[in-house]
Design a protein around this motif. Structure first.
Motif, PDB file in Angstrom:
ATOM      1  N   ILE A 347      -3.866   7.729  -0.840  1.00 54.64           N
ATOM      2  CA  ILE A 347      -3.561   7.843   0.590  1.00 54.64           C
ATOM      3  C   ILE A 347      -2.714   6.666   1.050  1.00 54.64           C
ATOM      4  CG2 ILE A 347      -4.555   7.930   2.912  1.00 54.64           C
ATOM      5  CD1 ILE A 347      -7.011   9.281   1.639  1.00 54.64           C
ATOM      6  N   PHE A 348      -3.048   5.454   0.598  1.00 62.10           N
ATOM      7  CA  PHE A 348      -2.283   4.274   0.990  1.00 62.10           C
ATOM      8  C   PHE A 348      -0.847   4.350   0.458  1.00 62.10           C
ATOM      9  CE2 PHE A 348      -6.552   1.906   1.033  1.00 62.10           C
ATOM     10  CZ  PHE A 348      -6.728   2.211   2.357  1.00 62.10           C
ATOM     11  N   MET A 349      -0.701   4.800  -0.799  1.00 64.40           N
ATOM     12  CA  MET A 349       0.641   4.916  -1.377  1.00 64.40           C
ATOM     13  C   MET A 349       1.465   5.966  -0.637  1.00 64.40           C
ATOM     14  SD  MET A 349       0.876   2.602  -3.579  1.00 64.40           S
ATOM     15  CE  MET A 349       2.462   3.090  -4.239  1.00 64.40           C
ATOM     16  N   ARG A 350       0.802   7.017  -0.190  1.00 66.08           N
ATOM     17  CA  ARG A 350       1.494   8.040   0.582  1.00 66.08           C
ATOM     18  C   ARG A 350       1.983   7.474   1.918  1.00 66.08           C
ATOM     19  NH1 ARG A 350      -0.750  14.154   1.816  1.00 66.08           N
ATOM     20  NH2 ARG A 350       1.078  14.875   2.956  1.00 66.08           N
ATOM     21  N   ALA A 351       1.148   6.650   2.545  1.00 64.35           N
ATOM     22  CA  ALA A 351       1.533   6.024   3.810  1.00 64.35           C
ATOM     23  C   ALA A 351       2.707   5.065   3.606  1.00 64.35           C
ATOM     24  CB  ALA A 351       0.347   5.293   4.425  1.00 64.35           C
ATOM     25  N   ILE A 352       2.661   4.296   2.514  1.00 60.73           N
ATOM     26  CA  ILE A 352       3.754   3.360   2.211  1.00 60.73           C
ATOM     27  C   ILE A 352       5.045   4.130   1.944  1.00 60.73           C
ATOM     28  CG2 ILE A 352       4.584   1.672   0.524  1.00 60.73           C
ATOM     29  CD1 ILE A 352       1.653   0.768   0.214  1.00 60.73           C
ATOM     30  N   LYS A 353       4.927   5.247   1.220  1.00 60.74           N
ATOM     31  CA  LYS A 353       6.097   6.093   0.950  1.00 60.74           C
ATOM     32  C   LYS A 353       6.718   6.584   2.253  1.00 60.74           C
ATOM     33  CE  LYS A 353       7.488  10.361  -1.382  1.00 60.74           C
ATOM     34  NZ  LYS A 353       7.019  11.529  -2.180  1.00 60.74           N
ATOM     35  N   GLU A 354       5.871   7.003   3.205  1.00 61.82           N
ATOM     36  CA  GLU A 354       6.374   7.454   4.499  1.00 61.82           C
ATOM     37  C   GLU A 354       7.048   6.324   5.259  1.00 61.82           C
ATOM     38  OE1 GLU A 354       6.384  10.631   5.735  1.00 61.82           O
ATOM     39  OE2 GLU A 354       5.796  11.045   3.668  1.00 61.82           O
ATOM     40  N   LEU A 355       6.513   5.119   5.108  1.00 63.80           N
ATOM     41  CA  LEU A 355       7.066   3.963   5.813  1.00 63.80           C
ATOM     42  C   LEU A 355       8.510   3.702   5.390  1.00 63.80           C
ATOM     43  CD1 LEU A 355       6.497   1.643   7.792  1.00 63.80           C
ATOM     44  CD2 LEU A 355       5.658   0.299   5.853  1.00 63.80           C
TER      45      LEU A 355
END
Length: 415
Positions: A347-355
């Motif tokens: 989930i955190f990596m997905r958020a970073i990817k979106e960032l």
């Protein structure tokens, strides 16, 4: 006028969610029986009607119980932290997890029944509860209302940090009156000394402001290219400064705490909030390492800390079975092991990817990024989040939204 069955079900779901939000207030006096928990059989019945949900949560629950049994054997037989498995203690935490899963069931059913109502839950319901949390927190820290003491104000601090990104994002979308509400949240948390919640909000402001600046640059405002580095440098200067917040040095809260955690160097005494939380994190990390990331069983991290931190066992804590690590995310990792770590890292990596595609994010995507990346910080505010169902309603909403909405579809509203 005839009311359809669909409207009755939707009303029923919203009513139970409202009871969940006020779980710590709407309850039988001097008991753990709340209005929300009394409706758990109804939620179970609603999920049984949908055969897909029935099997999905049956296998999920069966897997959780089996894994918990194995982890407790390791906790008792391998590490010798206890002589026998405390089944009553484990049933208590299984019940907590069941209450949380029930939130996801309700949100899923709401989306299936009416997607319009599902959207309104976020856009209207969650901000409204945010206003209530602010009033409740303000009342909790006001001497005139201290005797009411209907819940721990740090719980409301976490709730305020959870909804703050949405109000702050709305400021960039033209709702300038939300600036007053954002300022009220920050000042109230400052007055209540909710350091973790404030630190999480600072991160949220940094993330949302950075995304907003990137969007402005995309629109042709090149001056802001120079402004963003200035803002980042200012943040670093503040973090490294000797400025104190309610007696605590900002530098010690950030660099001192982080350096001690990395080095595994505990404070000699856990006599302050900062020292206790730092020591609790270090001991919990040691517990995760000693279990080879397999987990020690839900609820057992608190028991482990009680044995490793005897210097804080004074007064009522002497009679307690467990100590709270005041870091729900790390407690989740320690209790459940590698599967919990992998899930959250995804989930955190997905958020970073979106960032990294900030210039193309819409409002809800920005909220997802700010909420997720700040979560590990502000979640340290309450002692536990098992009964703060408002936070899980937001998480469940984001989960359902991410499953049904393409990340490439935009709201046509940009910061």
């Amino acid at each position: 006028m005839q009311i359809s069955q669909k409207k009755i079900v939707i009303f029923f779901i919203k009513f139970i969610l409202l009871l969940a939000v006020f779980n710590d207030i709407i309850r039988v006096p001097n008991t753990v029986i709340s209005g929300y928990r009394l409706f758990l059989p109804a939620i179970l019945f609603m999920s049984l009607i949908n055969i897909q949900l029935t099997w999905k949560y049956f296998w999920l629950g069966s897997g959780l119980i089996f894994l918990l049994f194995i982890q407790n054997i390791i906790f008792c037989e391998v590490f010798k932290y206890e002589d026998t498995i405390d089944f009553v203690w484990q049933l208590r935490y299984l019940f907590y997890y069941f209450c949380i899963i029930a939130i996801f069931v309700l949100i899923h059913l709401l989306r299936k029944k009416d997607n319009v109502v599902f959207e309104k839950l976020f856009h209207k319901g969650i901000p409204l509860i945010g206003v209530f949390c602010l009033l409740a927190y303000f009342g909790a820290i006001t001497p005139s209302f201290e005797r009411i003491n209907f819940t721990n104000w740090n719980d409301y601090g976490a709730c305020l940090a959870a909804v703050f990104p949405w109000f702050f994002i709305e400021c960039f979308f033209g709702r300038r009156r939300n600036v007053i509400f954002c300022a009220a949240i920050i000042m109230t948390l400052w007055k209540g000394d909710s350091k973790s919640a404030l630190a999480g909000i600072i991160i949220q402001i940094g993330i949302i402001s950075s995304i907003a600046l990137i969007k402005r640059v995309k629109q042709g405002n090149k001056f802001l290219v120079f402004l963003l580095p200035v803002l980042l440098i200012t943040c670093f200067v503040i973090v490294l400064s000797p400025i104190k917040v309610n007696g605590y040095s900002i530098r010690e809260m950030f660099t001192g705490m982080v350096s001690r955690i990395i080095e595994g160097q505990v404070y000699e005494k856990s006599d302050t909030s900062l020292h206790f939380r730092t020591n609790a994190i270090i001991y919990t990390l040691r517990g995760i390492k000693s279990s080879y990331f397999m987990g020690i069983g839900i609820g057992n991290t608190g028991k482990l800390l009680r044995q490793l931190m005897p210097d804080v066992l004074t007064g009522q804590k002497l009679a307690s079975i467990a100590l709270s690590p005041h870091f729900a995310l790390l407690e989740f990792f320690s209790d459940c092991g590698i599967w919990a770590i992998v899930l959250c890292m995804y989930i955190f990596m997905r958020a970073i990817k979106e960032l990294f595609r900030a210039k193309n994010l819409d409002k809800k995507e920005i909220f997802f990024v700010a909420f997720t990346l700040s979560f590990p910080v502000w979640i340290m505010s309450p002692s536990s989040i098992y009964t703060i169902y408002f936070i899980f309603i937001i998480i469940a909403w984001l989960y359902e939204w991410s499953r049904t909405k393409s990340w490439k579809v935009k709201d046509k509203n940009y910061v």
